[in-house]
Design a protein around this motif. Structure first.
Motif, PDB file in Angstrom:
ATOM      1  N   ASP A  87     117.178 -60.834 133.435  1.00 48.27           N
ATOM      2  CA  ASP A  87     116.728 -62.228 133.388  1.00 48.27           C
ATOM      3  C   ASP A  87     115.293 -62.300 132.887  1.00 48.27           C
ATOM      4  OD1 ASP A  87     116.596 -64.957 133.713  1.00 48.27           O
ATOM      5  OD2 ASP A  87     116.119 -64.856 135.846  1.00 48.27           O
ATOM      6  N   ASP A 136     117.295 -66.635 126.703  1.00 49.28           N
ATOM      7  CA  ASP A 136     117.189 -65.578 127.703  1.00 49.28           C
ATOM      8  C   ASP A 136     117.038 -64.259 126.951  1.00 49.28           C
ATOM      9  OD1 ASP A 136     117.278 -63.810 129.773  1.00 49.28           O
ATOM     10  OD2 ASP A 136     119.167 -64.534 130.625  1.00 49.28           O
ATOM     11  N   PRO A 152     113.479 -65.239 130.886  1.00 50.59           N
ATOM     12  CA  PRO A 152     113.547 -66.538 130.224  1.00 50.59           C
ATOM     13  C   PRO A 152     112.418 -66.751 129.217  1.00 50.59           C
ATOM     14  CG  PRO A 152     112.710 -66.778 132.449  1.00 50.59           C
ATOM     15  CD  PRO A 152     113.148 -65.352 132.319  1.00 50.59           C
TER      16      PRO A 152
END
Length: 210
Positions: free
Chosen positions: A202, A48, A204
Motif C-alpha cells: 500500500d 497505488d 498511495p
C-alpha cells in the motif's frame, strides 16, 4: 510547492491501480430530487504505487525513490499507463491530435491541453508535464520544427512559437505526458516474503496542482 522533475520508475508503475476522481456535493431535497454541484474545475488522479510480490531489488528501488522525495514533501512525475498520450493508446502521436489555441496575430504562447469528449459533453484538461522530446506542433495543419519554429517548457506544458500565428489559424499539438503527483503517505510498510522477494502492498500516490 517543491517538485522534482523525475519520473517514478515505469517498470514499477506498470500495472498500478488508479485513475481520475471528482468531488461532487450532492444535496437530497425533501421531494426526492437532488441538487449536485462540483467545486472542482478539474479532476484529480489517485494511484497505488504498492508492489505485489517482487524481487528485493524492486523493493529497494521503491524505497530509494520514496526516501529521495522525503515522503510527501516533494512531487514527482508519474506515467499513467492508461492515459499518457494526446491520441488513443493504439495510435501514434501526431501534430494535429489536440487543438491548443487559435492565432490572433499577436500571441505566441499556448498551453498544452487534452480534450475528453463523449457525445455533446467534453472536458479540457491542462497538460503541465509533457515528456521531453515527444511534443509536435502544427499551425493550420502545417508541422513546425522544434527549436526553430517553437519551444516547449517541459515543466509547465507551455508551447512558445517563434512567430505569432495568423489571425484565425488553429494551433494543434501532439505529445506524451506525465501526471504531477506526490506520495500520499509518509510511511511505507515492507514485508519480506523470502530471501529473494518482498512486497510493499500500500503506497498511495495523489495528483498535485502545479
Amino acid at each position: 510547492m517543491s517538485f522534482h522533475e523525475v519520473r517514478f520508475p515505469t517498470d514499477l508503475s506498470f500495472g498500478a491501480l488508479g485513475g481520475p476522481e471528482r468531488r461532487t456535493d450532492v444535496v437530497e431535497l425533501t421531494s426526492g430530487h437532488e441538487e449536485r454541484n462540483s467545486p472542482w474545475a478539474h479532476s484529480r488522479r489517485r494511484y497505488d504505487a504498492g508492489l505485489g510480490l517482487r524481487r528485493l531489488d524492486d523493493i529497494e528501488k521503491l524505497l530509494g525513490f520514496f526516501e529521495a522525495r522525503s515522503g510527501q514533501l516533494h512531487g514527482f512525475r508519474w506515467k499513467d499507463w492508461a492515459d499518457f498520450k494526446s491520441c488513443k493508446p493504439s495510435t501514434t502521436v501526431a501534430a494535429t491530435d489536440q487543438a491548443i489555441g487559435t492565432g490572433d496575430g499577436t500571441a505566441t504562447g499556448f498551453q498544452l491541453v487534452k480534450a475528453y469528449v463523449s457525445g455533446s459533453a467534453s472536458y479540457t484538461r491542462p497538460i503541465t508535464k509533457p515528456v521531453e522530446g515527444t511534443v509536435v506542433v502544427a499551425v493550420a495543419g502545417v508541422a513546425l520544427t522544434q527549436g526553430t519554429d517553437f519551444g516547449v517548457n517541459a515543466a509547465t506544458g507551455e508551447v512558445t512559437l517563434t512567430t505569432p500565428p495568423a489571425n484565425g489559424a488553429q494551433i494543434t499539438a501532439g505529445f506524451e505526458f506525465d501526471v504531477p503527483v506526490r506520495f500520499d503517505t509518509d510511511h511505507v510498510h515492507v514485508s519480506i516474503a523470502t530471501f529473494q522477494a518482498g512486497q510493499a502492498p500500500d503506497v498511495p500516490v495523489v495528483e498535485v496542482r502545479v
